[in-house]
Structure formats: structure tokens, C-alpha cells
Design an enzyme around this catalytic site. Structure first.
Site, PDB file in Angstrom:
ATOM      1  N   LEU A  89      34.728  15.088  45.589  1.00  0.00           N
ATOM      2  CA  LEU A  89      34.988  14.306  44.380  1.00  0.00           C
ATOM      3  C   LEU A  89      35.237  15.279  43.236  1.00  0.00           C
ATOM      4  CD1 LEU A  89      33.574  12.223  46.263  1.00  0.00           C
ATOM      5  CD2 LEU A  89      32.743  11.117  44.202  1.00  0.00           C
TER       6      LEU A  89
ATOM      7  N   HIS B  82      37.651   1.527  35.227  1.00  0.00           N
ATOM      8  CA  HIS B  82      38.501   1.270  36.398  1.00  0.00           C
ATOM      9  C   HIS B  82      39.672   0.355  36.048  1.00  0.00           C
ATOM     10  CE1 HIS B  82      34.522   2.328  37.991  1.00  0.00           C
ATOM     11  NE2 HIS B  82      35.146   2.797  39.056  1.00  0.00           N
TER      12      HIS B  82
ATOM     13  N   PRO C  12      40.075  14.555  34.493  1.00  0.00           N
ATOM     14  CA  PRO C  12      39.619  15.905  34.858  1.00  0.00           C
ATOM     15  C   PRO C  12      40.733  16.779  35.450  1.00  0.00           C
ATOM     16  CG  PRO C  12      38.025  14.278  35.564  1.00  0.00           C
ATOM     17  CD  PRO C  12      39.239  13.532  35.127  1.00  0.00           C
TER      18      PRO C  12
ATOM     19  N   GLN D 218      41.613   8.349  42.997  1.00  0.00           N
ATOM     20  CA  GLN D 218      41.090   7.065  43.445  1.00  0.00           C
ATOM     21  C   GLN D 218      41.326   5.930  42.442  1.00  0.00           C
ATOM     22  OE1 GLN D 218      36.677   6.324  44.419  1.00  0.00           O
ATOM     23  NE2 GLN D 218      37.580   7.013  46.360  1.00  0.00           N
ATOM     24  N   PHE D 219      41.175   6.213  41.157  1.00  0.00           N
ATOM     25  CA  PHE D 219      41.539   5.299  40.075  1.00  0.00           C
ATOM     26  C   PHE D 219      42.217   6.135  38.992  1.00  0.00           C
ATOM     27  CE2 PHE D 219      38.202   2.927  42.136  1.00  0.00           C
ATOM     28  CZ  PHE D 219      38.569   1.592  41.987  1.00  0.00           C
ATOM     29  N   ALA D 220      43.210   5.562  38.338  1.00  0.00           N
ATOM     30  CA  ALA D 220      43.906   6.303  37.279  1.00  0.00           C
ATOM     31  C   ALA D 220      42.942   6.747  36.186  1.00  0.00           C
ATOM     32  CB  ALA D 220      45.029   5.458  36.679  1.00  0.00           C
ATOM     33  N   ASP D 221      41.872   6.007  35.989  1.00  0.00           N
ATOM     34  CA  ASP D 221      40.862   6.361  34.990  1.00  0.00           C
ATOM     35  C   ASP D 221      40.215   7.709  35.278  1.00  0.00           C
ATOM     36  OD1 ASP D 221      41.026   3.503  35.841  1.00  0.00           O
ATOM     37  OD2 ASP D 221      40.018   3.177  33.923  1.00  0.00           O
TER      38      ASP D 221
ATOM     39  N   GLU E 126      38.648  15.918  40.951  1.00  0.00           N
ATOM     40  CA  GLU E 126      40.062  15.644  40.705  1.00  0.00           C
ATOM     41  C   GLU E 126      40.845  16.898  40.339  1.00  0.00           C
ATOM     42  OE1 GLU E 126      37.882  11.972  40.744  1.00  0.00           O
ATOM     43  OE2 GLU E 126      37.564  13.771  39.522  1.00  0.00           O
TER      44      GLU E 126
END
Length: 332
Positions: free
Chosen positions: A66, A137, A97, A90-93, A68
Site C-alpha cells: 500500500l 472515496h 501520494p 485503488q481509488f482516485a482519492d 502509491e
């Protein structure tokens, strides 16, 4: 593109279409690898990569930590050595990082090396609201990357476009941000060719003809735009609806042709209003077609606030918020 006379079609949702595009490109080109958090045995949080690990194994479907920044940094290195990585955020949010790696390294690699080191990679990421994801999210950060020279930004609205645009993005020699509207993942099914095909990046599509005003949208908001257009049609307002499909490079010519016919334009997007991509679209159109305007250009967008959980439907520019603006613009 495939030969339309020979294609076979199957009803697919966007998850299935994207999965198929990845599978076919991985079969076609052994340099294509998929990487990200839980993309392997689990198949991703939305199961978009399900089954790829079974076919291609650990060497080409890589479960990452995990991290990014590490995911994108590793993908940049792979691209520099001739591979074609498709990292998933995994999510654009959670893309922030990795922001420095994307805008300072991936976007500038070709320029800094005089073309010696292009960066052929596709960063896939689900974006936007509509699933009760709350503040962490549900965001739509596309404008941040459109602002950065060297990046292409794609956002399909349906399964057919998603498959063809993703294949084209993987084959492209530049880094591509591929935003997937998670609200649409399983909400829309349509006939999609089973064979491999590509759709050209940088071409918008007129999905509804009209002559009263031009209505521009992308991703999940296309459906809100179409719903609003249906509602105002009962009042004699004929909307020409354009699905951008590729946000950058922008197909400005298609929008300008429409505005010069209708004299009016409204842009719908779920990102916040301030510095959203809608502002850039309206300014570019104004520079080209100012003398054709019969009403002020307008936007219907998300609010300039964090994305709420309980008030999600008040934040999103759903059809009930779009309709009043269409009426005001048409009757100006």
C-alpha cells in the site's frame, strides 16, 4: 479498429469490458503488466482485474504494498526499460501520494530525455461519487492532471468506450491517466465486441443531436446530462449532448462546431467548480466562438466543499440541478 462485419458482440458492463481490454492487451504484448494493491488473487477492490492472475501469474499481475508513490515510481522505471505497465490506484482519492511521481517524472520523461525515454504507462483509477464513499472515496481530481503538460487524461462513460479507449491508452507511448467512473461500473450494460479494438484518444462523441444548446459532460455525469436533456425536451429545448471521452487532449473542434450551431453551452462535471475543467472548456470555446454566443456560458458542478457522505445527492450535479440551468440558458 476491428472489422465491424466480423465482430461478435456480448452484453458487458464496464468492469467486464475493462477486464477484457487488459486481458487482450496482455495476450497481445508480453510487455504489458498489471500492478497495484490487491489486483492479483483478489482481483482488485472492484474485481476489475479478477482472473488475470490465474492466466498470467505473479510476474505480470503484481500485488504491491500500500504505497502509491512506490507503485507509480516502479511503473515509471518499468516504462523506461521498455515495458508497458498498467498500475492501478485503488481509488482516485489515494493518488495524491503519487502526485510528484506522476507530474514531475512520468509527465516529463519524454521531454527531459529528448524523446529517448518515453513513458508508456496507463494509470487506472476509479473516481467520483455515487456509492456513498464519503470524503475519501468520492473525489474527481482530473483537472490536476489536465493542468500538467505531458499527460493524457481519459474518462469513458460506458463499457464500449472503456474497452476501446483502454486498449488505445496501453498502446500509446505517453503516460495516460485513465479515470473510471465507479458509479457506472455495474450500472450500465451494452453490446461490446468480443474481439480487440481501439478507439482513438482525443475524439469526443455527439451522443444526442440538438439545436437549442450544447451540453458537455463525461463519465457518470453524461447520464445526468442525458436525463436533463430528456426532461427539457418536453419544453421544446433541444440539447446537443457531447461525451468528451478523452479530457486531454481535448476535442475542441467538436464542441466548437456544436456551439456555433446552437449558440449556447453548459458543462456538467462533479468535481468542484473552482478551477474545474469546465472553466477551461468554456474559456477555450469563448476564444473560438465568442461572437456565436446567444447566452452566457454556464457550468453545473460539484460544490467547493469536501465531498459529503449523507448529502451526497445534494453535492452531485444530478439531473434535477442541471435542468434549471438548461432552461435559464435556453431562455436567456
Amino acid at each position: 479498429m476491428i472489422d465491424g462485419a466480423d465482430e461478435t458482440m456480448t452484453q458487458k458492463n464496464m468492469v467486464q469490458a475493462i477486464n477484457e481490454a487488459l486481458r487482450l492487451e496482455m495476450r497481445r504484448d508480453e510487455r504489458v503488466v498489471v500492478m497495484g494493491e490487491d489486483v492479483g488473487k483478489v482481483g482488485g477492490v472492484f474485481r476489475v482485474t479478477q482472473g488475470l492472475w490465474d492466466e498470467f501469474g505473479d510476474g505480470r499481475v503484481i500485488d504491491t504494498p500500500l504505497n502509491e508513490g512506490g507503485i507509480i515510481g516502479t511503473a515509471i522505471g518499468m516504462a523506461a526499460y521498455g515495458m508497458r505497465p498498467v498500475p492501478e490506484i485503488q481509488f482516485a482519492d489515494f493518488i495524491y501520494p503519487a502526485f510528484d511521481q506522476i507530474v514531475s517524472e512520468a509527465a516529463k520523461s519524454r521531454y527531459r530525455s529528448g524523446g529517448e525515454y518515453p513513458c508508456p504507462m496507463v494509470i487506472r483509477t476509479p473516481y467520483g461519487g455515487g456509492i456513498k464513499g464519503g470524503a475519501y472515496h468520492s473525489q474527481s481530481p482530473e483537472a490536476l492532471f489536465i493542468h500538467t503538460a505531458g499527460l493524457k487524461v481519459v474518462c469513458p462513460s460506458n463499457p464500449y468506450d472503456a474497452k476501446g479507449l483502454l486498449a488505445a491508452a496501453i498502446q500509446d507511448d505517453d503516460p495516460v491517466l485513465f479515470f473510471e467512473p465507479k458509479r457506472v461500473y455495474r450500472a450500465v450494460k451494452m453490446d461490446v465486441p468480443d474481439e480487440a479494438y481501439t478507439l482513438p484518444l482525443g475524439e469526443a462523441k455527439v451522443v444526442r443531436e440538438g439545436d437549442s444548446l450544447t451540453l458537455v459532460a463525461w463519465g457518470a455525469m453524461l447520464y445526468e446530462a442525458l436525463s436533463a436533456a430528456e426532461q427539457v425536451a418536453e419544453q421544446g429545448i433541444s440539447c446537443e449532448v457531447i461525451d468528451l471521452r478523452t479530457l486531454w487532449p481535448l476535442d475542441l473542434d467538436t464542441i466548437v462546431r456544436s456551439v456555433e450551431k446552437t449558440g449556447r453551452i453548459v458543462v456538467v462535471h462533479e468535481a468542484p467548480k473552482a478551477c474545474g475543467f469546465g472553466a477551461e472548456i468554456l474559456q477555450l470555446v469563448s476564444e473560438k466562438s465568442f461572437l456565436h454566443f446567444q447566452a452566457p456560458p454556464a457550468r453545473v458542478t460539484g460544490w467547493d466543499t469536501p465531498f459529503p457522505y449523507t448529502l451526497e445527492n445534494e453535492y452531485l450535479p444530478l439531473a434535477h440541478r442541471v435542468v434549471p440551468q438548461l432552461i435559464a440558458t435556453a431562455n436567456y
